[in-house]
Write a protein that holds these residues in place. Structure first.
Motif, PDB file in Angstrom:
ATOM      1  N   ASP A 168      -0.138  13.003  -6.702  1.00  0.00           N
ATOM      2  CA  ASP A 168      -1.240  12.269  -6.078  1.00  0.00           C
ATOM      3  C   ASP A 168      -1.303  10.810  -6.521  1.00  0.00           C
ATOM      4  N   SER A 169      -1.182  10.575  -7.814  1.00  0.00           N
ATOM      5  CA  SER A 169      -1.303   9.194  -8.294  1.00  0.00           C
ATOM      6  C   SER A 169      -0.138   8.343  -7.820  1.00  0.00           C
ATOM      7  N   ALA A 170       1.055   8.913  -7.790  1.00  0.00           N
ATOM      8  CA  ALA A 170       2.214   8.152  -7.306  1.00  0.00           C
ATOM      9  C   ALA A 170       2.091   7.875  -5.813  1.00  0.00           C
ATOM     10  N   LEU A 171       1.557   8.827  -5.046  1.00  0.00           N
ATOM     11  CA  LEU A 171       1.327   8.596  -3.622  1.00  0.00           C
ATOM     12  C   LEU A 171       0.329   7.460  -3.413  1.00  0.00           C
ATOM     13  N   ASP A 172      -0.746   7.459  -4.199  1.00  0.00           N
ATOM     14  CA  ASP A 172      -1.729   6.377  -4.069  1.00  0.00           C
ATOM     15  C   ASP A 172      -1.079   5.021  -4.325  1.00  0.00           C
ATOM     16  N   ALA A 173      -0.242   4.951  -5.343  1.00  0.00           N
ATOM     17  CA  ALA A 173       0.415   3.684  -5.662  1.00  0.00           C
ATOM     18  C   ALA A 173       1.376   3.278  -4.548  1.00  0.00           C
ATOM     19  N   ALA A 174       2.146   4.254  -4.038  1.00  0.00           N
ATOM     20  CA  ALA A 174       3.131   3.939  -2.997  1.00  0.00           C
ATOM     21  C   ALA A 174       2.483   3.446  -1.721  1.00  0.00           C
ATOM     22  N   MET A 175       1.270   3.931  -1.427  1.00  0.00           N
ATOM     23  CA  MET A 175       0.607   3.579  -0.170  1.00  0.00           C
ATOM     24  C   MET A 175      -0.386   2.434  -0.332  1.00  0.00           C
ATOM     25  N   THR A 176      -0.503   1.882  -1.521  1.00  0.00           N
ATOM     26  CA  THR A 176      -1.403   0.746  -1.733  1.00  0.00           C
ATOM     27  C   THR A 176      -0.753  -0.523  -1.220  1.00  0.00           C
ATOM     28  N   VAL A 177      -1.393  -1.175  -0.266  1.00  0.00           N
ATOM     29  CA  VAL A 177      -0.852  -2.417   0.289  1.00  0.00           C
ATOM     30  C   VAL A 177      -0.920  -3.498  -0.779  1.00  0.00           C
ATOM     31  N   MET A 196      13.280  -3.425  -4.247  1.00  0.00           N
ATOM     32  CA  MET A 196      13.135  -4.705  -4.936  1.00  0.00           C
ATOM     33  C   MET A 196      11.695  -5.210  -4.959  1.00  0.00           C
ATOM     34  N   TYR A 197      11.030  -5.171  -3.799  1.00  0.00           N
ATOM     35  CA  TYR A 197       9.764  -5.881  -3.656  1.00  0.00           C
ATOM     36  C   TYR A 197       8.541  -4.968  -3.595  1.00  0.00           C
ATOM     37  N   GLY A 198       8.735  -3.679  -3.371  1.00  0.00           N
ATOM     38  CA  GLY A 198       7.608  -2.759  -3.308  1.00  0.00           C
ATOM     39  C   GLY A 198       6.871  -2.748  -1.985  1.00  0.00           C
ATOM     40  N   THR A 199       7.399  -3.417  -0.976  1.00  0.00           N
ATOM     41  CA  THR A 199       6.722  -3.475   0.325  1.00  0.00           C
ATOM     42  C   THR A 199       7.458  -2.706   1.418  1.00  0.00           C
ATOM     43  N   GLY A 200       8.669  -2.231   1.142  1.00  0.00           N
ATOM     44  CA  GLY A 200       9.511  -1.678   2.197  1.00  0.00           C
ATOM     45  C   GLY A 200       8.916  -0.499   2.928  1.00  0.00           C
ATOM     46  N   LEU A 201       8.344   0.468   2.189  1.00  0.00           N
ATOM     47  CA  LEU A 201       7.784   1.657   2.835  1.00  0.00           C
ATOM     48  C   LEU A 201       6.745   1.274   3.867  1.00  0.00           C
ATOM     49  N   LYS A 202       5.785   0.421   3.487  1.00  0.00           N
ATOM     50  CA  LYS A 202       4.711   0.047   4.411  1.00  0.00           C
ATOM     51  C   LYS A 202       5.203  -0.894   5.501  1.00  0.00           C
ATOM     52  N   ALA A 203       5.901  -1.952   5.109  1.00  0.00           N
ATOM     53  CA  ALA A 203       6.300  -2.971   6.078  1.00  0.00           C
ATOM     54  C   ALA A 203       7.311  -2.427   7.079  1.00  0.00           C
ATOM     55  N   LEU A 247       1.566   5.929   9.648  1.00  0.00           N
ATOM     56  CA  LEU A 247       2.547   6.286   8.632  1.00  0.00           C
ATOM     57  C   LEU A 247       1.957   7.369   7.742  1.00  0.00           C
ATOM     58  N   THR A 248       2.631   8.512   7.658  1.00  0.00           N
ATOM     59  CA  THR A 248       2.209   9.605   6.789  1.00  0.00           C
ATOM     60  C   THR A 248       3.317   9.889   5.784  1.00  0.00           C
ATOM     61  N   VAL A 249       2.934  10.059   4.526  1.00  0.00           N
ATOM     62  CA  VAL A 249       3.883  10.448   3.485  1.00  0.00           C
ATOM     63  C   VAL A 249       3.368  11.721   2.826  1.00  0.00           C
ATOM     64  N   VAL A 250       4.201  12.766   2.857  1.00  0.00           N
ATOM     65  CA  VAL A 250       3.889  14.045   2.214  1.00  0.00           C
ATOM     66  C   VAL A 250       4.960  14.298   1.168  1.00  0.00           C
ATOM     67  N   SER A 251       4.557  14.724  -0.014  1.00  0.00           N
ATOM     68  CA  SER A 251       5.528  14.876  -1.095  1.00  0.00           C
ATOM     69  C   SER A 251       5.096  15.974  -2.053  1.00  0.00           C
ATOM     70  N   ARG A 252       6.072  16.495  -2.800  1.00  0.00           N
ATOM     71  CA  ARG A 252       5.776  17.436  -3.867  1.00  0.00           C
ATOM     72  C   ARG A 252       6.791  17.230  -4.986  1.00  0.00           C
ATOM     73  N   THR A 253       6.375  17.516  -6.192  1.00  0.00           N
ATOM     74  CA  THR A 253       7.263  17.449  -7.345  1.00  0.00           C
ATOM     75  C   THR A 253       7.416  18.855  -7.918  1.00  0.00           C
ATOM     76  N   LYS A 254       8.239  18.985  -8.931  1.00  0.00           N
ATOM     77  CA  LYS A 254       8.410  20.294  -9.562  1.00  0.00           C
ATOM     78  C   LYS A 254       7.145  20.740 -10.280  1.00  0.00           C
ATOM     79  N   ARG A 255       6.259  19.782 -10.584  1.00  0.00           N
ATOM     80  CA  ARG A 255       5.055  20.111 -11.345  1.00  0.00           C
ATOM     81  C   ARG A 255       3.767  19.990 -10.525  1.00  0.00           C
ATOM     82  N   SER A 256       3.866  19.549  -9.278  1.00  0.00           N
ATOM     83  CA  SER A 256       2.647  19.353  -8.483  1.00  0.00           C
ATOM     84  C   SER A 256       2.817  19.957  -7.100  1.00  0.00           C
TER      85      SER A 256
END
Length: 517
Positions: free
Chosen positions: A82-91, A104-111, A120-129
């Motif tokens: 959850d926290s990594a998703l919030d960071a990834a989707m923060t403009v 490099m710049y941290g804007t690629g996913l959104k831009a 844009l929807t991002v769904v993810s899971r880790t081994k622990r979440s």
């Protein structure tokens, strides 16, 4: 009283406090108008997958009978909580990258995503979440930079759909309301997808060729959600992207090449250049199928094994036909430097004059100069132009239903007729006395669906199944398309080919039933 700046102009400007200035709502429009091409945007998202440690990635088009609906990019990387998703989707959020990262710049996913899709929807899971998701929309960003939380049950269902890829961890990036898809008129979806997938396959095969050669499994798939088979429907097409090496010739165009040159670049130090000369008149895909030869001569810059510029002379000289065989491989320094700068879309490198000055002074281990290399490349081109060759008759390109590896060999060996739709292959219900029929209006060879299992050992075949049969039929039938008047002799040929092939497939079936094969 005027202040004397003559003694302090070079020092830092003094400040008297600061203010917090949040982004204006108009920033959303700028974010969605970065000029990303479709293939460039998809490649940028796959960079994120590679950075996440993925070795399987699928670019997945969803459609129904008339429309293209969504695009998803699925990987088996380490995923996000959850926290990594919030960071990834923060403009505007900028994360730290290590020296080997492709990001490099941290804007690629959104831009990259919002340049093409309004959602844009991002769904993810880790081994622990557990599976979690976030959604950004163009409207939500314009209002108040709002990010929506995806319903957890949907997030889990979406991850479960890709259990062949996401076994323990991974990420799904989903584009909805894709602007280009909405411009496709009903009935034109097949043609649009054929062109889009072909261009995407070429771009990804080229710019990610080092990763593909090392084992990255990158597929492009099309599924029909209207078929009623599961959440995602039925697979219509599936392509495994192959490495498209711009230096993948079998024999060099000049003896003793490739050569390594060392260029002394002020501000960076010594930079290694690997100079290649392609064989003249090569038909290989890595030479002819990645763009015009003039555009593809020159420098090929890599950053952390990812191609970021495919051709161009970067102010060293201008392109010209006699240097069409010259390509130079350059691995950029991993650390920031004042000489090389990469644009945010990772499709071009800007250099300072110190680069071109250093290249002009570059020498190889034997002391040969870089201008001597250019002369060798030009001589190879001129020698090749003098040699006569057998001119092969152009053919209509192979299309959907033939494995991409086979299509690539065909296009390397045979020149293509310009302006004609490729010849596709499809399984369809046909009368029992027909092995195949031609739909010349749609440039399609229809194969009798009742014989499909005979060519797939009793298993359900994929979109590119029965490769030998389809390839042989392509070679036999290619000249039956693109004609005006249909001659009786051609129809007679189609009829007796059907009779002979029917006898062949029935014999094969009988032998298998008797356990002879």
């Amino acid at each position: 009283m005027s202040q004397d700046f003559s003694a302090s102009w070079q020092y830092e400007v003094p400040t008297a406090g600061s203010r917090h200035l949040p982004p204006d709502a108009g920033y959303a429009k700028a974010l969605t108008n970065q000029g990303y091409g479709f293939e460039v945007a998809v490649a940028d998202l796959i960079d994120n997958s590679i950075d996440a440690g993925a070795d399987k990635v699928v670019v997945h088009f969803l459609r129904d009978t008339e429309r293209i609906l969504s695009l998803l990019i699925v990987d088996n990387g380490h995923g996000m909580d959850d926290s990594a998703l919030d960071a990834a989707m923060t403009v505007g959020h900028r994360r730290d990258y290590d020296d080997r990262a492709l990001g490099m710049y941290g804007t690629g996913l959104k831009a990259a995503s919002l340049s093409h899709a309004d959602s844009l929807t991002v769904v993810s899971r880790t081994k622990r979440s557990r599976a979690a998701g976030r959604r950004l929309t163009a409207e939500g960003i314009a209002d108040d930079f709002r990010c929506d939380t995806v319903d957890p049950s949907y997030a889990q269902d979406l991850v479960d759909c890709y259990d062949g890829i996401i076994e323990w961890q991974g990420t799904v990036v989903r584009w909805d309301l894709v602007r280009a898809f909405r411009t496709v008129t009903p009935g034109q979806s097949d043609q649009y997808l054929s062109r889009a997938i072909s261009q995407l396959e070429t771009h990804l095969g080229l710019y990610l060729h080092r990763f593909l050669s090392r084992g990255l499994a990158l597929d492009i798939a099309v599924w029909d959600v209207s078929s009623g088979e599961g959440m995602l429907g039925e697979e219509l097409d599936h392509i495994a992207v192959e490495a498209l090496d711009p230096f993948g010739y079998k024999v060099p165009g000049r003896a003793q090449y490739p050569k390594k040159y060392t260029a002394p670049i002020e501000g960076v130090g010594d930079v290694q250049l690997t100079a290649h000369i392609w064989p003249a008149k090569s038909r290989q895909a890595g030479f002819r199928q990645i763009g015009s030869l003039n555009e593809r001569q020159g420098f090929y810059f890599y950053r952390n094994d990812r191609l970021v510029q495919a051709g161009g002379w970067n102010n060293l000289r201008t392109p010209e036909g006699h240097l069409a065989l010259a390509r130079i491989e350059v691995d950029l320094p991993s650390h920031p430097n004042p000489v090389f700068s990469l644009d945010v879309k990772k499709e071009g490198v800007t250099v300072t004059p110190s680069f071109t000055a250093g290249v002009e002074r570059a020498v190889d281990a034997a002391g040969h100069s870089f201008p001597a290399y250019l002369a060798d490349a030009e001589a190879a081109y001129r020698d090749g132009a003098k040699r006569s060759e057998i001119v092969r008759k152009p053919v209509t390109a192979p299309g959907k239903g033939i494995d991409p590896k086979i299509k690539r060999v065909i296009t390397e060996e045979l020149p293509q007729k310009p302006g004609e739709d490729p010849i596709a292959f499809s399984w369809a219900p046909l009368p029992a006395d027909r092995f195949f029929e031609l739909n010349r209006d749609a440039n399609t060879v229809l194969l009798n669906k009742s014989f499909r299992e005979d060519f797939n050992d009793g298993r359900r075949g994929g979109a590119n199944d029965a490769p030998v049969t389809k390839t042989l039929l392509y070679l036999l039938l290619e000249d039956c398309f693109g004609l005006g008047r249909w001659e009786r002799g051609r129809q007679d040929r189609i009829d007796y080919w059907n009779t002979i092939l029917l006898a062949s497939v029935r014999t094969q079936r009988e032998r298998r039933e008797r356990g002879m094969d």
